[in-house]
Structure formats: C-alpha cells, structure tokens
Design an enzyme around this catalytic site. Sequence first.
Site, short mmCIF file in Angstrom:
data_model
loop_
_atom_site.label_atom_id
_atom_site.label_comp_id
_atom_site.label_asym_id
_atom_site.label_seq_id
_atom_site.Cartn_x
_atom_site.Cartn_y
_atom_site.Cartn_z
N TYR A 103 4.09 -4.87 10.07
CA TYR A 103 3.91 -3.43 9.87
C TYR A 103 5.03 -2.68 10.60
CZ TYR A 103 -0.68 -4.27 7.75
OH TYR A 103 -1.69 -4.68 6.91
N HIS A 134 0.84 -1.21 0.00
CA HIS A 134 0.00 0.00 0.00
C HIS A 134 0.88 1.25 0.00
CE1 HIS A 134 -3.93 -2.07 0.74
NE2 HIS A 134 -3.09 -3.01 1.11
#
Length: 308
Positions: free
Chosen positions: A297, A29
Amino acid sequence: MTAQPPLAVEIVDNMEKASGKFPGYRRAHARGACFQATFEPTGKVAELTTAAHLTGEPVAATVRFSNAGGSPHVPDGSRSGRGIAVKFHLADGTDTDLVGVNLPVFIAATPEHFLKLLAALTPGEDGQRDPAKLQGFLAEYPEAVPGFQAVGTMPIPTSYGTARYWAIHAFTWVNAQGQRQSVRYRWEPDLGEQSVTEQEAADWDEAYLTEELERRLADGPVRLTLHVQLAEPGDPTNDCTKAWPADRPELVVGHLTIKAPVADQAYWAGQVFDPTRVTAGIELSDDPVLAIRKAAYAVSYERRSHDA
Ligand code: HEM
C-alpha cells in the site's frame, strides 16, 4: 520515502501489468468515494480487547467504498470486488483502519503465490488473458480455489450499503489481563444483502454505486453492523485462503452509521487506509499476506502521489 521490500515493489509492478496503469489512482480499488460516519460499540467485547473504539464511546469514522479494479473504469454493474475501508478517528488523535472486501477468503495464501497469480492474470501481447495460465495456477495452488469460486459467484450489490464485507485476515485481540483471542471481522448490511443480475445492471453508469449511495444518504443514514468470529485452538491464523468453521461463536461489535459524502473527496482520496494500522488492544496475526500489504500500500501511495 523509506525503501520498501523488493517483493512488495515487484507485486505492485505486476499489479500495474495485470490491470494497466492509471496515473494518480490506487493500484487496486482505483475508483472509490469517501463518506462521513460514526461507529458505536455495543459494549459486548470489552472482556476480549482494550481497543478504545470497540469498547468505549462512539467515534467519528471516514469510510471509503470502492470498486476493486485496478482500472478506475471497471463498471459497477460487473461482477467485480467491492471494498470498504474504515478509518476510525480515536479520541487520542490517532487513527486505526479496518479494510474489507465482499469476499470471505483470499485468492492466494502467501505474497509469493499472489505474485504468481498476477503473472497468470497478465494479458499477453494480444491484450487477452490466457485462461490456461489461471488453470495452471489453481492446479499448483488448490487452496486458492474457494477464493476463486467466491469471485465467480460474488453478488452484484444494489448498493454499497447492501453488500457483506470481510476483513479476511485473522487479527489478535488483547484484553486488560494480556490474554489473546484470534478474531475475524465481517460487516453485515442492516438493509440486508441485496443484489442484481448482470442483465439488470447492464445500463448502470460506470460509477453507479457511488451515485446510488449519495442519493440514498440524502434520505437518511445507512448502517452496517460489525461482527467478529472467535477462533478456537487450531484454527489457522496464517492462511487467508481458509475460512474458519461456520459454527465458531460470533459477537456483535458495533454499528457504523454512514451519514454523508465527505466535504473534501480529493483530500480523502489521497489518504491511505492501511490494514496493518491497528491500535492498543489489537495485534496483527502471523498471516504473511497481511504483513506484505503495509509495504504494497505504501508503494502504491508513493506512486499515485507522484504520478505525472
Ligand atoms: C497480497 C495481497 C494484497 C495486495 C498486494 C494488495 C494491494 C493493494 C494495493 C496496492 C492497494 C492500493 C493502496 C493505496 O494506494 O492506498 C489496495 C487497496 C485495497 N485493498 Fe488490497 N491488497 C491485497 C490484499 C487485500 C485483501 C486480502 C483485501 C481484503 C480484506 C484487500 C482490500 C483492499 C481494499 C478494500 C483496498 C482499497 C483501500 C482504500 O479504499 O483505500 N486487499 N490493495
């Protein structure tokens, strides 16, 4: 930084191999933009969770819309995933995040399978992916087939405000009596789902959807409505490749009103929207993919913060 689990490090290493490495960007992303919003609960879920932002007064939120590509140059006119990451700013000064994509189910049931999938998607020395490797993965892990069918047929939205988004994993709601209910979240666009063909989107700028949303917001806010599906006993909470039956009861949790781009895009691009950042009244399910995401992440954040 805290040492992250080797599996999460290996996964992010392989994400970089599969998509290429783009210094300063998220490892998935990569291209996105952030917007100011408010979230107003409907008041219909207070018997199921004590979560303040889902049951109390409206809260401010920051929303990051994204193109799922690990490269920031994946064109918005292509059939690529779209993300919505919402950070709810709670009255007690803490945040809680909800991260979704325009897919109802995921493409791997465990982090280990996801690692194998990344290997199957990594281009060879000629720079090309080998379709036989993906076929081999799907033959070994047929539970990933529905996710790939959804990837192959996902709509190209006319706007970030005209896509549907799922948080995919199960989460556990806890009410004031300590009773637990498994739920799955979905955002529905108030404008309705609207899409174009690849031909119609062929002349779009690379970052068309960000520009489109900025233009649209100049004329007024864009709203998305948060729904939850309620599990029944026996519905799997640990397998994000499997949808729950469509006839499960649903509740409308609240309305997200997106108002304007944030003033400081660089600051918000630097933040992490962490799907495991829950708050009192919400717990993580036993889904192993959800569990590994926190570490993956963090690895991506550490790398993008320190890239040359
Ligand atoms: C093994 C499974 C997964 C791995 C390893 C993974 C990994 C990542 C990584 C490394 C990032 C960049 C994080 C950052 O630098 O801040 C990211 C972003 C993102 N992922 Fe995942 N992901 C996984 C599953 C999912 C699933 C199931 C969803 C859908 C609910 C999802 C939706 C997103 C979105 C929307 C973003 C962008 C968040 C933002 O805007 O900050 N991912 N993912």
